[in-house]
Design a protein around this motif. Structure first.
Motif, short mmCIF file in Angstrom:
data_model
loop_
_atom_site.label_atom_id
_atom_site.label_comp_id
_atom_site.label_asym_id
_atom_site.label_seq_id
_atom_site.Cartn_x
_atom_site.Cartn_y
_atom_site.Cartn_z
N ARG A 36 21.28 26.05 -5.04
CA ARG A 36 20.83 24.76 -4.52
C ARG A 36 22.03 23.87 -4.18
O ARG A 36 22.02 23.16 -3.17
N THR A 37 23.05 23.92 -5.01
CA THR A 37 24.25 23.10 -4.76
C THR A 37 24.89 23.48 -3.43
O THR A 37 25.23 22.61 -2.61
N LEU A 38 25.07 24.80 -3.21
CA LEU A 38 25.73 25.23 -1.98
C LEU A 38 24.84 24.96 -0.76
O LEU A 38 25.33 24.52 0.30
N GLU A 39 23.52 25.19 -0.89
CA GLU A 39 22.63 24.91 0.23
C GLU A 39 22.63 23.42 0.56
O GLU A 39 22.58 23.04 1.73
N SER A 40 22.72 22.58 -0.45
CA SER A 40 22.78 21.13 -0.22
C SER A 40 24.08 20.75 0.45
O SER A 40 24.11 19.92 1.38
N GLN A 41 25.18 21.35 0.00
CA GLN A 41 26.49 21.05 0.61
C GLN A 41 26.51 21.43 2.09
O GLN A 41 27.04 20.69 2.92
N LEU A 42 25.94 22.59 2.40
CA LEU A 42 25.99 23.08 3.78
C LEU A 42 24.85 22.55 4.63
O LEU A 42 24.91 22.63 5.87
N GLY A 43 23.81 22.06 3.98
CA GLY A 43 22.68 21.53 4.73
C GLY A 43 21.87 22.60 5.42
O GLY A 43 21.29 22.36 6.49
N ARG A 44 21.79 23.78 4.81
CA ARG A 44 21.03 24.87 5.42
C ARG A 44 20.59 25.87 4.35
O ARG A 44 21.21 25.99 3.30
N VAL A 45 19.53 26.60 4.65
CA VAL A 45 19.00 27.60 3.74
C VAL A 45 19.85 28.86 3.83
O VAL A 45 20.20 29.31 4.93
N LEU A 46 20.17 29.44 2.68
CA LEU A 46 21.00 30.65 2.64
C LEU A 46 20.22 31.88 2.21
O LEU A 46 20.52 32.99 2.67
N ILE A 47 19.24 31.69 1.33
CA ILE A 47 18.47 32.81 0.77
C ILE A 47 16.99 32.62 1.08
O ILE A 47 16.45 31.53 0.87
N ILE A 48 16.36 33.67 1.60
CA ILE A 48 14.92 33.68 1.79
C ILE A 48 14.31 34.33 0.56
O ILE A 48 14.56 35.50 0.26
N ARG A 49 13.53 33.56 -0.17
CA ARG A 49 12.99 34.02 -1.46
C ARG A 49 11.76 34.88 -1.23
O ARG A 49 10.62 34.47 -1.45
N SER A 50 12.01 36.09 -0.76
CA SER A 50 10.94 37.04 -0.46
C SER A 50 11.15 38.27 -1.34
O SER A 50 12.05 38.31 -2.17
N ARG A 51 10.31 39.25 -1.17
CA ARG A 51 10.48 40.53 -1.86
C ARG A 51 10.60 41.63 -0.81
O ARG A 51 9.62 41.94 -0.15
N PRO A 52 11.78 42.22 -0.59
CA PRO A 52 13.03 41.92 -1.30
C PRO A 52 13.67 40.63 -0.79
O PRO A 52 13.34 40.15 0.31
N ILE A 53 14.58 40.08 -1.58
CA ILE A 53 15.33 38.88 -1.18
C ILE A 53 16.14 39.18 0.06
O ILE A 53 16.74 40.25 0.18
N ARG A 54 16.17 38.23 0.99
CA ARG A 54 16.95 38.39 2.22
C ARG A 54 17.81 37.15 2.43
O ARG A 54 17.52 36.07 1.92
N THR A 55 18.85 37.33 3.23
CA THR A 55 19.68 36.18 3.61
C THR A 55 19.28 35.69 4.98
O THR A 55 18.77 36.44 5.82
#
Length: 294
Positions: free
Chosen positions: A39-58
């Protein structure tokens, strides 16, 4: 904006391990700490990095961060070696490889590197037309690929060409090609493919003017098992000479005609000044060219 190596490493761990819980185990922190770092890095960059799916994707941005994490790790390893500092872990090198190289010359090339360098390997098997994608997403540090154009930030070295010959057993030929490999006979004879992305047999059929969609197919997604299926008369297939030659010499396989095919291969790796990566490239190139006759 500076991206903390610790935060980038956390994103890579989530992707590699496939879950926040497993990433926490590898990083030796709690799952909630993993989530907080992300969450810290996504907030810093202002964008989503990980898609919380199964399996996890970027996301595409997440793949960029994973690439950065790999580069941080490689550079840190080289600096530690140069400074004489002790490291608890070896340099881990994920490599995207095609099945035929893995089944023939690649493992001896990598084994030669482990004598002099403290590295471990993770081999990501994929079709040679698709391995470059694993470089782009940061899943691999290097790849054996059919793509000559360099991926951004990577260097390219020619390895030579994997050759393929069309073979079948004499019994298969007698049953399916009693009058030769005519277009009609090829359209009805079963062929064996590695998987649904394998296009070697289709290229060979096209060269003979045969609709590549016509023949019935078996799919056998392992190099040695593929060769075994051909030797068991399940179908005809394209084999590298190294796999086909022993059976051709004793007569348990025979060439069925048509053109031999050649697939140019290249080694792509990230442009990082790393003694270990340079040693891997040198060994891979030497073994590939000796095997492929480049």
């Amino acid at each position: 904006m500076w991206i903390s190596p610790e935060l980038a490493e956390t994103v890579a761990a989530i992707v590699d391990e496939g879950s926040f819980e497993q990433a926490a185990r590898i990083l030796r922190i709690s799952p909630s700490a993993v989530s907080q770092r992300l969450r810290t890095l996504e907030s810093q960059l202002g964008r989503v990095l990980i898609i919380r799916s199964r399996p996890i994707r970027t996301t595409d941005d997440g793949a960029t961060v994973v690439r950065l994490a790999r580069q941080y790790a490689a550079i840190e390893h080289e600096a530690s070696v140069s400074l004489g500092l002790e490291r608890q872990e070896r340099m881990h090198v994920p490599i995207a490889v095609n099945a035929d190289s893995l089944a023939t010359w690649l493992l001896p090339a990598l084994a030669a590197v482990t004598d002099a360098h403290d590295v471990t390997f993770e081999l990501l098997r994929e079709d040679e037309d698709r391995t470059a994608k694993l470089l782009e997403t940061g899943s691999a540090l290097a790849a054996i690929t059919s793509q000559r154009r360099p991926i951004a930030g990577c260097t390219v070295t020619s390895l030579g060409s994997t050759e393929y010959v069309a073979v079948a057993t004499p019994a298969f030929v007698a049953r399916w090609f009693p009058h030769g490999t005519t277009p009609d006979a090829l359209a009805g004879a079963p062929t064996i493919e590695f998987d649904r992305s394998d296009d070697v047999q289709s290229d060979w059929l096209r060269a003979l003017g045969v609709d590549p969609e016509a023949p019935p197919r078996h799919y056998v997604p392992a190099s040695e098992d593929y060769a075994s299926a051909v030797r068991l008369s399940m179908g005809w297939g394209m084999l590298p000479p190294a796999q086909a030659q022993p059976s051709l010499e004793i007569g348990t396989l025979t060439r069925i005609g048509g053109p031999d095919l050649a697939e140019p291969l290249y080694w792509q790796q990230w442009s990082i000044d790393s003694a270990a990566l340079n040693a891997i490239r040198a060994s891979v190139v030497a073994h590939a060219r000796a095997d492929l006759g480049a």
